[in-house]
Enzyme design. Sequence first.
Site, PDB file in Angstrom:
ATOM      1  N   SER A   1       0.943  -1.249  -0.085  1.00 21.79           N
ATOM      2  CA  SER A   1      -0.021  -0.004  -0.049  1.00 21.79           C
ATOM      3  C   SER A   1       0.911   1.290  -0.072  1.00 21.79           C
ATOM      4  CB  SER A   1      -0.771   0.041   1.257  1.00 21.79           C
ATOM      5  OG  SER A   1      -1.861  -1.075   1.337  1.00 21.79           O
TER       6      SER A   1
HETATM    7  N1  SAH Z   1      -1.334  -4.899   3.855  1.00 17.94           N
HETATM    8  C1  SAH Z   1      -0.426  -4.765   2.501  1.00 17.94           C
HETATM    9  C2  SAH Z   1      -1.075  -4.729   1.471  1.00 17.94           C
HETATM   10  C3  SAH Z   1      -1.453  -5.928   0.633  1.00 17.94           C
HETATM   11  S1  SAH Z   1      -2.532  -5.824  -0.669  1.00 17.94           S
HETATM   12  C4  SAH Z   1       0.610  -3.896   3.018  1.00 17.94           C
HETATM   13  O1  SAH Z   1       0.944  -3.579   3.793  1.00 17.94           O
HETATM   14  O2  SAH Z   1       1.165  -3.408   1.897  1.00 17.94           O
HETATM   15  C5  SAH Z   1      -3.832  -6.870  -0.211  1.00 17.94           C
HETATM   16  C6  SAH Z   1      -3.686  -7.989   0.107  1.00 17.94           C
HETATM   17  O3  SAH Z   1      -4.969  -8.754   0.518  1.00 17.94           O
HETATM   18  C7  SAH Z   1      -3.129  -8.921  -0.838  1.00 17.94           C
HETATM   19  O4  SAH Z   1      -1.843  -9.675  -0.632  1.00 17.94           O
HETATM   20  C8  SAH Z   1      -4.116 -10.088  -1.297  1.00 17.94           C
HETATM   21  O5  SAH Z   1      -3.878 -11.428  -1.514  1.00 17.94           O
HETATM   22  C9  SAH Z   1      -4.848 -10.065   0.202  1.00 17.94           C
HETATM   23  N2  SAH Z   1      -6.259 -10.559   0.072  1.00 17.94           N
HETATM   24  C10 SAH Z   1      -7.390 -10.566  -0.825  1.00 17.94           C
HETATM   25  N3  SAH Z   1      -8.454 -11.006  -0.505  1.00 17.94           N
HETATM   26  C11 SAH Z   1      -8.083 -11.634   0.951  1.00 17.94           C
HETATM   27  C12 SAH Z   1      -8.857 -12.298   1.548  1.00 17.94           C
HETATM   28  N4  SAH Z   1     -10.288 -12.875   1.362  1.00 17.94           N
HETATM   29  N5  SAH Z   1      -8.098 -12.870   2.890  1.00 17.94           N
HETATM   30  C13 SAH Z   1      -6.966 -12.602   3.092  1.00 17.94           C
HETATM   31  N6  SAH Z   1      -6.222 -11.710   2.182  1.00 17.94           N
HETATM   32  C14 SAH Z   1      -6.547 -11.375   1.107  1.00 17.94           C
END
Ligand code: SAH
Length: 223
Positions: free
Chosen positions: A70
């Site tokens: 993010s």
């Molecule tokens: N928190 C991260 C951002 C990751 S992007 C950071 O600090 O940069 C969002 C993430 O959510 C992705 O890795 C994706 O695989 C995950 N995601 C999407 N749907 C999900 C679900 N139902 N359960 C768990 N993770 C999920």
Amino acid sequence: MNSTDLTGIGMTSQRTRERLIQRLQEQGISNQKVLDVIRMLPRHIFLDEALSHRAYEDTALPIGFSQTISQPYIVALMTELLLSRGVREKVLEVGTGCGYQAAILAQLVPHVYTVERIKPLLVKAREKFRRLGLRNIVSAHSDGAVGWAQYAPYDGIISTAAPARVPEELLQQLAPDGLLVIPVGPEGDQELRLIQRVGDSSKFVEEVITRVRFVPLLSGVAR
Ligand code: SAH
């Protein structure tokens, strides 16, 4: 990873980090604790080497598997919102990704729970938590669209992936006065919402904060 990796990527990176903090302040982030944690936590270690020189730009970057780390402003904003109404003891993050948001949270709240549906991302994130000495993060390879009932209720929940509608399970797993920070809406155009449970009732109040772009919240787990 050696100790240099944790402290910085050379003389310029401290200045670059300081510029990022300044930018976050200009954009309205005012929680000093949040700013301090972002200033101190190396973001470049969460990225592949080829992208690490861009780690202190205020932008989302790819982390593989079509996912992103993010944007620092969004991490700061969501964290600030989560902490805006008093202390949060226990927080759940949906979507660990590379682990950056969880590592920020772990320095601001006593207990962090985080779930990720893509196994290799979770494995890499856990390695980062270990290297950083963050021992208050409990993580699982699971579908966060249904929350994480085992450790519920949570004083706060942050979703870093966007569902079309707020999952009922996340609301149910909020403690009294618990806060949910979540992007909601179709791919590429979502609104960031701040939702609070009213006392221990089944009523919730909702505030739309801003428009955002997150990856979608998908159901089920991937290998
Ligand atoms: N928190 C991260 C951002 C990751 S992007 C950071 O600090 O940069 C969002 C993430 O959510 C992705 O890795 C994706 O695989 C995950 N995601 C999407 N749907 C999900 C679900 N139902 N359960 C768990 N993770 C999920």
